[in-house]
Design a protein around this motif. Sequence first.
Motif, PDB file in Angstrom:
ATOM      1  N   ARG A  56       0.839  -1.208   0.000  1.00 46.31           N
ATOM      2  CA  ARG A  56       0.000   0.000   0.000  1.00 46.31           C
ATOM      3  C   ARG A  56       0.873   1.257   0.000  1.00 46.31           C
ATOM      4  N   MET A  57       1.921   1.262   0.810  1.00 41.98           N
ATOM      5  CA  MET A  57       2.816   2.419   0.872  1.00 41.98           C
ATOM      6  C   MET A  57       3.566   2.608  -0.445  1.00 41.98           C
ATOM      7  N   HIS A  58       3.933   1.506  -1.096  1.00 35.68           N
ATOM      8  CA  HIS A  58       4.588   1.581  -2.402  1.00 35.68           C
ATOM      9  C   HIS A  58       3.624   2.171  -3.430  1.00 35.68           C
ATOM     10  N   THR A  59       2.376   1.721  -3.407  1.00 33.63           N
ATOM     11  CA  THR A  59       1.364   2.233  -4.330  1.00 33.63           C
ATOM     12  C   THR A  59       1.136   3.732  -4.131  1.00 33.63           C
ATOM     13  N   LYS A  60       1.209   4.199  -2.895  1.00 34.00           N
ATOM     14  CA  LYS A  60       1.052   5.627  -2.582  1.00 34.00           C
ATOM     15  C   LYS A  60       2.272   6.445  -2.981  1.00 34.00           C
ATOM     16  N   GLY A  61       3.352   5.778  -3.362  1.00 36.63           N
ATOM     17  CA  GLY A  61       4.558   6.492  -3.748  1.00 36.63           C
ATOM     18  C   GLY A  61       5.466   6.849  -2.587  1.00 36.63           C
ATOM     19  N   VAL A  77      11.084   6.815  -0.173  1.00 37.89           N
ATOM     20  CA  VAL A  77      11.338   7.661  -1.336  1.00 37.89           C
ATOM     21  C   VAL A  77      12.083   8.917  -0.915  1.00 37.89           C
ATOM     22  N   ALA A  78      11.730   9.466   0.225  1.00 34.35           N
ATOM     23  CA  ALA A  78      12.319  10.724   0.678  1.00 34.35           C
ATOM     24  C   ALA A  78      12.489  10.693   2.189  1.00 34.35           C
ATOM     25  N   ASP A  79      13.247  11.664   2.683  1.00 38.57           N
ATOM     26  CA  ASP A  79      13.386  11.794   4.127  1.00 38.57           C
ATOM     27  C   ASP A  79      12.103  12.411   4.694  1.00 38.57           C
ATOM     28  N   ASP A  80      12.026  12.552   6.003  1.00 38.16           N
ATOM     29  CA  ASP A  80      10.807  13.036   6.639  1.00 38.16           C
ATOM     30  C   ASP A  80      10.379  14.418   6.142  1.00 38.16           C
ATOM     31  N   PRO A  81      11.292  15.402   6.053  1.00 36.45           N
ATOM     32  CA  PRO A  81      10.865  16.699   5.500  1.00 36.45           C
ATOM     33  C   PRO A  81      10.375  16.585   4.058  1.00 36.45           C
ATOM     34  N   ARG A  86       5.848  16.613   0.272  1.00 37.08           N
ATOM     35  CA  ARG A  86       5.068  15.875  -0.727  1.00 37.08           C
ATOM     36  C   ARG A  86       3.589  15.846  -0.351  1.00 37.08           C
ATOM     37  N   ARG A  87       3.303  15.640   0.941  1.00 38.29           N
ATOM     38  CA  ARG A  87       1.908  15.645   1.407  1.00 38.29           C
ATOM     39  C   ARG A  87       1.272  17.017   1.204  1.00 38.29           C
ATOM     40  N   MET A  88       2.033  18.071   1.498  1.00 43.76           N
ATOM     41  CA  MET A  88       1.511  19.425   1.319  1.00 43.76           C
ATOM     42  C   MET A  88       1.182  19.684  -0.144  1.00 43.76           C
ATOM     43  N   ARG A  89       2.083  19.267  -1.038  1.00 40.82           N
ATOM     44  CA  ARG A  89       1.828  19.436  -2.483  1.00 40.82           C
ATOM     45  C   ARG A  89       0.621  18.625  -2.924  1.00 40.82           C
TER      46      ARG A  89
END
Length: 125
Positions: A56-61, A77-81, A86-89
């Motif tokens: 599921r997490m892979h599907t979410k990117g 995919v990325a660090d916490d920041p 990404r969530r904000m975008r």
Amino acid sequence: MGAQAGGRGPRRANGAREAEILDLLHRADGALTPGEVAEALGGELTYSSVVTILTRMHTKGLLTRGPRGRAYAYTPVADDPGLAARRMRSVLDARSDRHDVLARFADGLSEADAELLRRLLGPEQ
């Protein structure tokens, strides 16, 4: 009442489990397989539950994966920041009223955060 079927650990919301696994993957020295994640969680989840969450997490990117033996090994995919950005975008991209969302966001910033954002956006023109 709070235990999962099969005597596993207490139930947690999917988002909490994902955050826990994401934190674990960030702290790992490299990619982890579902079996390694399940082991690191101390047996709180079954192997199939871990596979489901990682998929599921892979599907979410949120994660990338590559083959390792007969399983996939997962990395963030990325660090916490980067994930927060990404969530904000993602929230912004889902809205048709971009101007209003950004204006409300900017209005809610502290003066220090507003100044930081101004510096990040570049010099005044």
